[in-house]
Design a protein around this motif. Structure first.
Motif, PDB file in Angstrom:
ATOM      1  N   VAL A 139       0.851  -1.181   0.157  1.00  0.00           N
ATOM      2  CA  VAL A 139       0.175   0.025   0.132  1.00  0.00           C
ATOM      3  C   VAL A 139       0.879   1.365  -0.041  1.00  0.00           C
ATOM      4  O   VAL A 139       1.784   1.374   0.875  1.00  0.00           O
ATOM      5  N   ARG A 140       0.892   2.093  -1.193  1.00  0.00           N
ATOM      6  CA  ARG A 140       1.508   3.475  -1.364  1.00  0.00           C
ATOM      7  C   ARG A 140       0.669   4.357  -2.030  1.00  0.00           C
ATOM      8  O   ARG A 140       0.090   3.974  -2.967  1.00  0.00           O
ATOM      9  N   TYR A 141       0.692   5.591  -1.161  1.00  0.00           N
ATOM     10  CA  TYR A 141      -0.075   6.586  -2.005  1.00  0.00           C
ATOM     11  C   TYR A 141       0.339   7.920  -1.485  1.00  0.00           C
ATOM     12  O   TYR A 141       0.994   7.967  -0.444  1.00  0.00           O
ATOM     13  N   ASP A 142       0.040   9.125  -2.159  1.00  0.00           N
ATOM     14  CA  ASP A 142       0.227  10.315  -2.118  1.00  0.00           C
ATOM     15  C   ASP A 142      -0.885  11.030  -1.630  1.00  0.00           C
ATOM     16  O   ASP A 142      -1.869  11.001  -2.288  1.00  0.00           O
ATOM     17  N   ALA A 143      -0.982  11.793  -0.525  1.00  0.00           N
ATOM     18  CA  ALA A 143      -1.932  12.371  -0.002  1.00  0.00           C
ATOM     19  C   ALA A 143      -1.387  13.450   1.092  1.00  0.00           C
ATOM     20  O   ALA A 143      -0.700  13.511   1.819  1.00  0.00           O
ATOM     21  N   HIS A 144      -2.352  14.721   0.911  1.00  0.00           N
ATOM     22  CA  HIS A 144      -1.931  15.788   1.832  1.00  0.00           C
ATOM     23  C   HIS A 144      -0.545  16.074   1.914  1.00  0.00           C
ATOM     24  O   HIS A 144       0.123  16.471   2.806  1.00  0.00           O
ATOM     25  N   GLY A 145       0.188  16.200   0.569  1.00  0.00           N
ATOM     26  CA  GLY A 145       1.335  16.592   0.525  1.00  0.00           C
ATOM     27  C   GLY A 145       2.579  15.710   0.851  1.00  0.00           C
ATOM     28  O   GLY A 145       3.751  16.155   0.963  1.00  0.00           O
ATOM     29  N   ARG A 146       2.178  14.527   1.078  1.00  0.00           N
ATOM     30  CA  ARG A 146       3.304  13.495   1.707  1.00  0.00           C
ATOM     31  C   ARG A 146       3.048  12.059   0.838  1.00  0.00           C
ATOM     32  O   ARG A 146       1.944  11.768   0.394  1.00  0.00           O
ATOM     33  N   LYS A 149       2.594   5.081   3.481  1.00  0.00           N
ATOM     34  CA  LYS A 149       2.916   3.731   3.216  1.00  0.00           C
ATOM     35  C   LYS A 149       2.019   2.956   3.919  1.00  0.00           C
ATOM     36  O   LYS A 149       1.810   3.332   5.167  1.00  0.00           O
ATOM     37  N   GLY A 150       1.482   1.799   3.639  1.00  0.00           N
ATOM     38  CA  GLY A 150       0.922   0.912   4.477  1.00  0.00           C
ATOM     39  C   GLY A 150       1.660   0.299   5.657  1.00  0.00           C
ATOM     40  O   GLY A 150       3.047   0.111   5.360  1.00  0.00           O
ATOM     41  N   VAL A 151       1.359   0.077   6.857  1.00  0.00           N
ATOM     42  CA  VAL A 151       2.158  -0.317   8.018  1.00  0.00           C
ATOM     43  C   VAL A 151       2.734  -1.821   7.610  1.00  0.00           C
ATOM     44  O   VAL A 151       4.030  -1.878   7.656  1.00  0.00           O
ATOM     45  N   CYS A 152       2.131  -2.787   7.469  1.00  0.00           N
ATOM     46  CA  CYS A 152       2.437  -4.081   7.485  1.00  0.00           C
ATOM     47  C   CYS A 152       2.906  -4.462   5.813  1.00  0.00           C
ATOM     48  O   CYS A 152       3.980  -5.200   5.683  1.00  0.00           O
ATOM     49  N   SER A 153       2.189  -4.087   4.719  1.00  0.00           N
ATOM     50  CA  SER A 153       2.581  -4.469   3.502  1.00  0.00           C
ATOM     51  C   SER A 153       3.883  -3.832   3.278  1.00  0.00           C
ATOM     52  O   SER A 153       4.745  -4.547   2.595  1.00  0.00           O
ATOM     53  N   THR A 154       4.362  -2.702   3.675  1.00  0.00           N
ATOM     54  CA  THR A 154       5.570  -2.264   3.082  1.00  0.00           C
ATOM     55  C   THR A 154       6.669  -2.629   4.106  1.00  0.00           C
ATOM     56  O   THR A 154       7.904  -2.642   3.785  1.00  0.00           O
ATOM     57  N   TYR A 155       6.365  -3.217   5.457  1.00  0.00           N
ATOM     58  CA  TYR A 155       7.183  -3.594   6.355  1.00  0.00           C
ATOM     59  C   TYR A 155       7.794  -5.054   5.582  1.00  0.00           C
ATOM     60  O   TYR A 155       8.833  -5.373   5.744  1.00  0.00           O
ATOM     61  N   LEU A 156       6.731  -5.828   5.303  1.00  0.00           N
ATOM     62  CA  LEU A 156       6.931  -6.841   4.513  1.00  0.00           C
ATOM     63  C   LEU A 156       7.922  -6.810   3.463  1.00  0.00           C
ATOM     64  O   LEU A 156       9.084  -7.291   2.908  1.00  0.00           O
ATOM     65  N   ALA A 157       7.437  -5.749   2.323  1.00  0.00           N
ATOM     66  CA  ALA A 157       8.118  -5.504   1.415  1.00  0.00           C
ATOM     67  C   ALA A 157       9.442  -4.866   1.387  1.00  0.00           C
ATOM     68  O   ALA A 157      10.485  -5.187   0.488  1.00  0.00           O
ATOM     69  N   ASP A 158       9.770  -3.879   2.383  1.00  0.00           N
ATOM     70  CA  ASP A 158      10.642  -2.992   2.243  1.00  0.00           C
ATOM     71  C   ASP A 158      11.865  -3.456   3.575  1.00  0.00           C
ATOM     72  O   ASP A 158      12.970  -3.086   3.338  1.00  0.00           O
ATOM     73  N   LEU A 159      11.411  -3.939   4.460  1.00  0.00           N
ATOM     74  CA  LEU A 159      12.133  -3.987   5.836  1.00  0.00           C
ATOM     75  C   LEU A 159      12.313  -5.359   6.176  1.00  0.00           C
ATOM     76  O   LEU A 159      13.342  -5.477   7.078  1.00  0.00           O
TER      77      LEU A 159
END
Length: 199
Positions: A139-146, A149-159
């Motif tokens: 989960v990745r998206y741009d909103a409110h000028g930032r 990232k999703g907490v767990c989905s990008t934890y698994l993908a990136d960390l």
């Protein structure tokens, strides 16, 4: 069939650093967490929900800011509040109301514990008895000028890599069953489950 694997994530270090900056904290502050003292940075990374603003945090930031819109949303239409919060996280609110200040201890008292995330298992124990496969979309998206990232989905993908120990546990899903007779036709509908059960 149909069991879920619950993953215990940690929060994104970049989000932790941005929240510490917004709070004017170093992260080295020792704070009580579950009866022990812990560095604020570690507490935010491993123990607290820092993405989704809970009711207590919203009420306190509304009270301290005196913001008419937010105070009105909290006492009015739930659908309008949901629309307002869509795509916003705790950091967005801290940045939106920079005049509102929290001590480290005050901030932690307004957070909920970090929760596990449940994923449908997308493999068969009969074919892979020593492994569990998950099908996860980041989960990745741009909103409110930032960038968000999703907490767990990008934890698994990136960390997480093959050497990372990840806390997990199984939870049964007694609502998902396939017919015991393999010759019977099935119609599978999986709203909210994604493609994992189909795989």
């Amino acid at each position: 069939a149909g069991d879920a694997l619950c993953v215990i994530p940690t929060n994104c270090p970049d989000l932790v650093a941005a929240i510490l900056k917004a709070l004017n904290c170093t992260g080295e502050e020792d704070e009580p967490v579950n009866g022990d003292f812990m560095k604020l940075s570690e507490a935010l990374r491993t123990h607290f929900e820092i993405k989704l603003p809970c009711k207590e945090f919203l009420e306190e930031i509304a009270r301290r800011s005196g913001d008419a819109e937010l105070n009105g949303l909290l006492t009015g239409d739930k659908e309008k509040l949901t629309a307002y919060l869509w795509g916003r996280d705790i950091l967005d609110l801290l940045l939106q109301f920079p005049g509102v200040e929290f001590s480290a201890a005050e901030f932690l008292r307004l957070l909920k514990p970090l929760q596990h995330r449940a994923y449908s298992i997308s493999s068969s124990g009969k074919k892979h008895p020593d492994r569990v496969h998950l099908t996860v979309a980041s989960v990745r998206y741009d909103a409110h000028g930032r960038h968000h990232k999703g907490v767990c989905s990008t934890y698994l993908a990136d960390l997480v890599d093959e050497d990372t120990e990840v806390g997990v546990f199984f939870t049964p899903n007694n609502h998902f069953r396939v017919p015991s007779d393999d010759s019977l036709p099935m119609i599978m509908v999986g709203p909210g489950t994604g493609i994992a059960p189909f795989r």
